[in-house]
Design an enzyme around this catalytic site. Structure first.
Site, mmCIF file in Angstrom:
data_model
loop_
_atom_site.group_PDB
_atom_site.id
_atom_site.type_symbol
_atom_site.label_atom_id
_atom_site.label_comp_id
_atom_site.label_asym_id
_atom_site.label_seq_id
_atom_site.Cartn_x
_atom_site.Cartn_y
_atom_site.Cartn_z
ATOM 1 N N GLU A 136 -10.869 29.426 -11.850
ATOM 2 C CA GLU A 136 -10.373 28.090 -12.192
ATOM 3 C C GLU A 136 -11.069 27.544 -13.443
ATOM 4 O O GLU A 136 -12.300 27.614 -13.538
ATOM 5 C CB GLU A 136 -10.617 27.134 -11.012
ATOM 6 C CG GLU A 136 -9.911 25.810 -11.164
ATOM 7 C CD GLU A 136 -10.014 24.958 -9.900
ATOM 8 O OE1 GLU A 136 -9.005 24.362 -9.502
ATOM 9 O OE2 GLU A 136 -11.106 24.891 -9.307
ATOM 10 N N ALA A 286 -17.991 25.800 -4.692
ATOM 11 C CA ALA A 286 -17.131 26.737 -3.961
ATOM 12 C C ALA A 286 -15.764 26.739 -4.611
ATOM 13 O O ALA A 286 -15.439 25.888 -5.447
ATOM 14 C CB ALA A 286 -17.024 26.340 -2.489
ATOM 15 N N MET A 287 -14.923 27.701 -4.201
ATOM 16 C CA MET A 287 -13.561 27.820 -4.737
ATOM 17 C C MET A 287 -12.614 28.219 -3.627
ATOM 18 O O MET A 287 -12.899 29.132 -2.851
ATOM 19 C CB MET A 287 -13.534 28.849 -5.865
ATOM 20 C CG MET A 287 -12.187 28.970 -6.539
ATOM 21 S SD MET A 287 -11.720 27.416 -7.363
ATOM 22 C CE MET A 287 -9.944 27.601 -7.375
ATOM 23 N N ASN A 289 -9.976 29.951 -2.960
ATOM 24 C CA ASN A 289 -9.080 31.107 -2.945
ATOM 25 C C ASN A 289 -8.535 31.308 -1.531
ATOM 26 O O ASN A 289 -9.311 31.495 -0.588
ATOM 27 C CB ASN A 289 -9.837 32.364 -3.369
ATOM 28 C CG ASN A 289 -10.716 32.143 -4.580
ATOM 29 O OD1 ASN A 289 -10.263 31.652 -5.594
ATOM 30 N ND2 ASN A 289 -11.988 32.496 -4.439
ATOM 31 N N HIS A 319 -13.997 20.904 2.733
ATOM 32 C CA HIS A 319 -13.310 20.591 1.470
ATOM 33 C C HIS A 319 -12.426 21.774 1.058
ATOM 34 O O HIS A 319 -11.243 21.614 0.742
ATOM 35 C CB HIS A 319 -14.366 20.283 0.406
ATOM 36 C CG HIS A 319 -13.834 20.079 -0.979
ATOM 37 N ND1 HIS A 319 -13.956 18.880 -1.643
ATOM 38 C CD2 HIS A 319 -13.225 20.922 -1.854
ATOM 39 C CE1 HIS A 319 -13.415 18.994 -2.857
ATOM 40 N NE2 HIS A 319 -12.980 20.232 -2.995
ATOM 41 N N GLU A 320 -13.025 22.979 1.045
ATOM 42 C CA GLU A 320 -12.256 24.155 0.638
ATOM 43 C C GLU A 320 -11.138 24.452 1.629
ATOM 44 O O GLU A 320 -10.048 24.903 1.237
ATOM 45 C CB GLU A 320 -13.175 25.369 0.495
ATOM 46 C CG GLU A 320 -14.340 25.183 -0.469
ATOM 47 C CD GLU A 320 -13.919 24.655 -1.826
ATOM 48 O OE1 GLU A 320 -12.856 25.073 -2.342
ATOM 49 O OE2 GLU A 320 -14.654 23.825 -2.395
ATOM 50 N N HIS A 323 -8.106 22.474 0.994
ATOM 51 C CA HIS A 323 -7.351 23.025 -0.139
ATOM 52 C C HIS A 323 -6.298 24.040 0.287
ATOM 53 O O HIS A 323 -5.347 24.294 -0.461
ATOM 54 C CB HIS A 323 -8.296 23.716 -1.114
ATOM 55 C CG HIS A 323 -8.897 22.822 -2.140
ATOM 56 N ND1 HIS A 323 -8.148 21.949 -2.907
ATOM 57 C CD2 HIS A 323 -10.185 22.688 -2.567
ATOM 58 C CE1 HIS A 323 -8.952 21.318 -3.747
ATOM 59 N NE2 HIS A 323 -10.189 21.741 -3.556
ATOM 60 N N GLU A 342 -7.874 17.984 -5.645
ATOM 61 C CA GLU A 342 -9.308 17.722 -5.538
ATOM 62 C C GLU A 342 -9.632 16.397 -4.861
ATOM 63 O O GLU A 342 -10.547 16.306 -4.054
ATOM 64 C CB GLU A 342 -9.976 17.789 -6.919
ATOM 65 C CG GLU A 342 -9.949 19.174 -7.558
ATOM 66 C CD GLU A 342 -10.626 20.245 -6.711
ATOM 67 O OE1 GLU A 342 -11.332 19.913 -5.726
ATOM 68 O OE2 GLU A 342 -10.443 21.427 -7.028
#
Length: 863
Positions: A136, A286-287, A289, A319-320, A323, A342
């Site tokens: 990202e 973090a991300m 995916n 949070h992730e 998403h 976000e």
């Protein structure tokens, strides 16, 4: 070719032309181990990508994205193209497109040392190599050829050839075939930036989440069917961290989160399995995916930490997870609507944290910590609406900021108060079902919320999402002859006056406690709003507007309330109310309305009574900033002595073995200022002094050693001895930071050269070097670097990756130098570089504004 920086207009044109049917990506990462074939160049791996796509205009031209040292072959619809002609280093020109197309790109892509693309890490402890991807907003093109924009979603099939003994993970389930290649199931349609590959000899733990499905519920993509939703869970870290890996707690929070989101979203988790990888040298928290979430490995705790650290990790996990719906299932069309994922994930992280886990005080942390980030960002010259104007990828990278995350989340909390919880969640449910696997813009969300709430969301949006800036709310009170409250009004100021749904609380001393005895909710709609419900109430000691933290605003106090806080702040019984008061006092300090020394005095008087450990840690961070940046220079030395003495006093007074004791120990180390302080730290390190209950573990040892190194008490040999005790990747980062912190001109020159003049350091070591280089006690020592900074930053920005460029420009800005001369130097650079990259200018302007704010605060403190 315009280069690496894709514009919004280009993306819109390409999205109008193309539809992508699927990707097949084959990576060969066996080159990650052993010596590279060409030691003089970047270490590379083979990447072969097949893209099937259609165009609405046969015969048209477009381009694919790829950042790679070399392209071996390009084939479009069976015709070989000359890479030297069609590839310019960042784009592959595609001309004469058919109605249906097949593009095959065979490239040599480079492993990353900056955390962008496919990052390669060598563990110094055992020599093992670990890989992971981070994309990202637009770094998938560093790993495979693609159309790098969020609205060209497609299914992906990955296959990876890896060294013997490795395991490979991606977004979907996979296995190693007889030919040694790892092959993964096809994904649902997703954006390029959330595809993922993690590979190496990771320590891997498994579990499973199961949930009964209501009758008639359709199974999500990738699930096993039947009446039970079954999601395989995995968690991984480097082998060197395995002994510290508390996977059970990670799985506990994961299952609690999945329960919460299934209960409230009415849409089964859509991506099959759920792996969580804790990876080294990660640039961000973090991300998201899908099916393969990546986290920074610092969330694997090597020593004793406070509950605030566990809460922070749980919040990031949730949070992730949010998403998976907000961002992965439904994705913004372009980065100007980044908030659609976000802001929601930030809000839902705290919402689910409080309602589904043991961290029931999560809104206290949100009010005290996350909102502080938002308030700062929203007062910079670069502030922007929550839904922003993002012209290109460089703009997008900088807008992962406090407005997009924390202000957006705060605005959503206000929205829940405005439309009601049930209407908000029903709107989310309709949003997912209506736009699953698609892309949305602001209007798509507003329309469902209008349906569920009956409210005019367009007016609300114009006030909250499409304007910038933060309002201040101040109580105005008058009393009758009987001493009772005659009228209480709320005054609102700011460039844009907004509708605020708030609670106003009245507090008074009862015995030894400051407690709320009256409360009213009111809609603040203009410059002055009367709270009629509270007329006739007993005289309060404290009037707290925005009690319960329903809206996003800066709180101010009337004079009587401020005096009550000076005498009785620690007596407020409600932890959220207390946190709101601390936050308001910090904003007064930053706004130069309260002297920094007054804020420090309040901390010294009341912080030892703070029960919420997250609030206490935030107070310590603010207090150090107050001393370093906002205190008058002539008072800094005295202020440092007061803080060190107060921290040591609280350290001895804290309950043995408690998290408060640990927090005060860390704070004492960070503010140690005298030979006596340094002797105490030295003796704690060598064990000749012990404090009952304080376990000086390895992480705490490094916390004690850095100030000793920065003040010349611990030399290079002491740092080397500590590394010998902790010869790990984490130890290496600490060592680099300590070495760069030593008070020597030669050391500073060496650190400067390592970061600015060379690109051999990894992202994590660049970060550690900058952190060590910048020491408040060494202002004069690094003063000669000010002109060097302004001479170097444009070159650094053009030559280095955007992440490293951001780290250098922000981290090395001479914020500790004399404000007057530094502001003048900054203005001279800005005037002479009007044509510099807008993103670079934004970073410099933001740093300038922070320094100008510090100058105003120092002047206020010096009166």
């Amino acid at each position: 070719m315009p280069g690496e920086n894709l514009s919004r207009d280009e993306a819109r044109t390409r999205a109008g032309l193309l539809s992508v049917d699927g990707y097949e990506v084959a990576l060969d990462v066996r080159s990650a181990v052993g010596e590279p074939e060409d030691p003089s160049g970047p270490r590379t791996f083979r990447s072969v990508t097949t893209i099937r796509f259609r165009t609405s205009e046969p015969g048209a031209s477009t381009f694919a994205d790829l950042l790679a040292p070399a392209v071996t072959a390009v084939t479009l619809n069976g015709q070989e193209l000359d890479p030297a002609v069609v590839f310019d280093g960042s784009r592959i020109a595609l001309d004469g497109l058919g109605a249906e197309n097949v593009l095959v790109v065979d490239a040599q892509c480079a492993y990353s040392r900056t955390g962008e693309g496919l990052h390669r890490f060598v563990d110094p402890e055992d020599g093992e190599v670990y890989l992971y991807t981070q994309y990202e907003p637009a770094d998938a093109r560093r790993v495979f050829a693609n159309f790098e924009q969020p609205d060209l979603k497609a299914p992906f099939r990955f296959e990876v050839t890896a060294p013997e003994g490795w395991t490979v993970w991606s977004n979907r389930e996979g296995a190693r075939a007889e030919d040694g290649v790892w092959r993964f199931a096809e994904t649902a349609p997703i954006s390029t930036y959330i595809t993922a590959v993690v590979a190496g000899p990771y320590h891997y733990v498994t579990d499973v989440y199961e949930r009964e499905l209501p009758p008639g519920t359709s199974q999500a993509e990738g699930s096993e069917g039947g009446t039970v939703l079954r999601i395989p869970l995995g968690a991984m870290c480097r082998k060197g961290l395995a002994r510290h890996f508390d996977a059970d707690d990670i799985f506990l929070v994961t299952k609690q989160g999945l329960d919460f989101f299934h209960d409230h979203f009415d849409y089964p988790y859509p991506f099959g399995k759920y792996d969580q990888a804790f990876v080294p040298e990660y640039n961000i928290g973090a991300m998201e995916n899908p099916g393969c979430v990546t986290f920074r490995e610092e969330f694997v705790f090597r020593g004793k930490v406070t509950q605030a650290s566990y809460e922070r990790r749980a919040n990031v996990i949730l949070h992730e997870m949010a998403h998976m719906w907000f961002g992965d299932l439904v994705t913004m069309q372009w980065w100007d609507d980044l908030w659609l994922k976000e802001s929601f994930a930030d809000f839902m992280g705290s919402f689910s944290l409080v309602e589904a886990t043991r961290f029931t005080n999560g809104w206290v942390t949100f009010a005290n910590n996350r909102k502080a980030w938002a308030y700062r960002a929203d007062q910079l010259p670069s502030t922007h609406p929550v839904t922003a104007d993002i012209r290109d990828l460089e703009d997008a990278k900088l807008n992962f900021d406090g407005i997009t995350y924390a202000k957006g989340a705060s605005v959503l909390k206000q929205l829940v108060a405005y439309v009601g919880r049930d209407a908000f969640l029903e709107g989310a449910r309709r949003y997912f079902k209506r736009h699953a696997y698609g892309n949305t813009r602001l209007g798509d969300l507003l329309s469902v919320l209008e349906e569920t709430s009956g409210r005019d969301m367009k007016t609300w949006s114009r006030s909250w999402l499409e304007t910038s800036g933060v309002n201040s709310l101040t109580p105005e009170v008058s009393y009758g002859e009987d001493g009772r409250l005659a009228e209480l009004a709320v005054l609102q100021d700011g460039d844009t006056l907004r509708p605020h749904r708030i609670a106003v609380g009245l507090y008074r001393i009862e015995g030894t406690e400051l407690v709320r005895y009256a409360r009213a909710e009111v809609d603040v709609t203009g410059a002055r709003t009367v709270v009629s419900e509270l007329a006739g109430a007993d005289r309060p000691g404290l009037v707290l507007v925005n009690d319960e933290d329903l809206t996003y605003c800066k709180i101010r106090f009337d004079d009587a309330s401020l005096e009550t806080l000076r005498s009785s702040l620690g007596s407020i019984t409600d932890p959220l109310a207390r946190a709101l008061c601390w936050s308001a006092l910090w904003n007064l300090t930053r706004d130069a309305l309260m002297p920094a020394r007054d804020f420090i005095a309040l901390v010294l008087r009341f912080a030892g009574r703070e029960s919420d450990i997250g609030v206490l840690q935030m107070l310590h961070a603010w207090t150090r900033s107050a001393l370093v940046h906002y205190a008058a220079p002539a008072w800094r030395e005295e202020g440092g002595r007061l803080l060190a003495a107060g921290a040591l006093r609280e350290l001895h007074a804290a309950e043995p073995g408690s998290q408060h004791q640990l927090t005060w120990a860390r704070f004492f180390a960070s503010v140690a200022a005298s030979d006596t302080d340094f002797e105490m730290l030295t003796r704690l390190l060598d064990g000749t002094v012990k404090i009952d209950g304080l376990d000086v573990d390895q992480e705490l040892r490094w916390s004690f050693l850095e100030p000793l190194a920065a003040h010349g008490v611990a030399d290079e040999s002491a740092i080397a001895a500590e590394l010998a005790r902790d010869d790990t990747a984490s130890g290496k980062r600490h060592e680099v930071r300590c070495l760069a912190s030593r008070p020597s001109a030669a050391v500073k020159d060496q650190a400067w050269a390592a970061v600015v003049e060379s690109d051999t350091l990894s992202n994590a070591l660049v970060e550690a070097t900058i952190a060590g280089f910048v020491q408040p006690s060494q202002r004069e020592l690094v003063a000669p670097c000010t002109p060097k900074y302004f001479e170097a930053i444009e070159r650094v920005w053009s030559e280095r990756s955007i992440q490293i460029g951001m780290d250098v420009v922000r981290g090395l800005y001479p914020s500790l130098q004399d404000p007057s001369s530094t502001l003048a130097a900054t203005d001279a650079w800005l005037a002479a570089h009007e044509s510099a990259a807008p993103a670079l200018r934004r970073l410099v302007v933001e740093s300038r504004d922070d320094l100008a704010r510090a100058a105003r605060a120092q002047a206020r403190d010096g009166r």
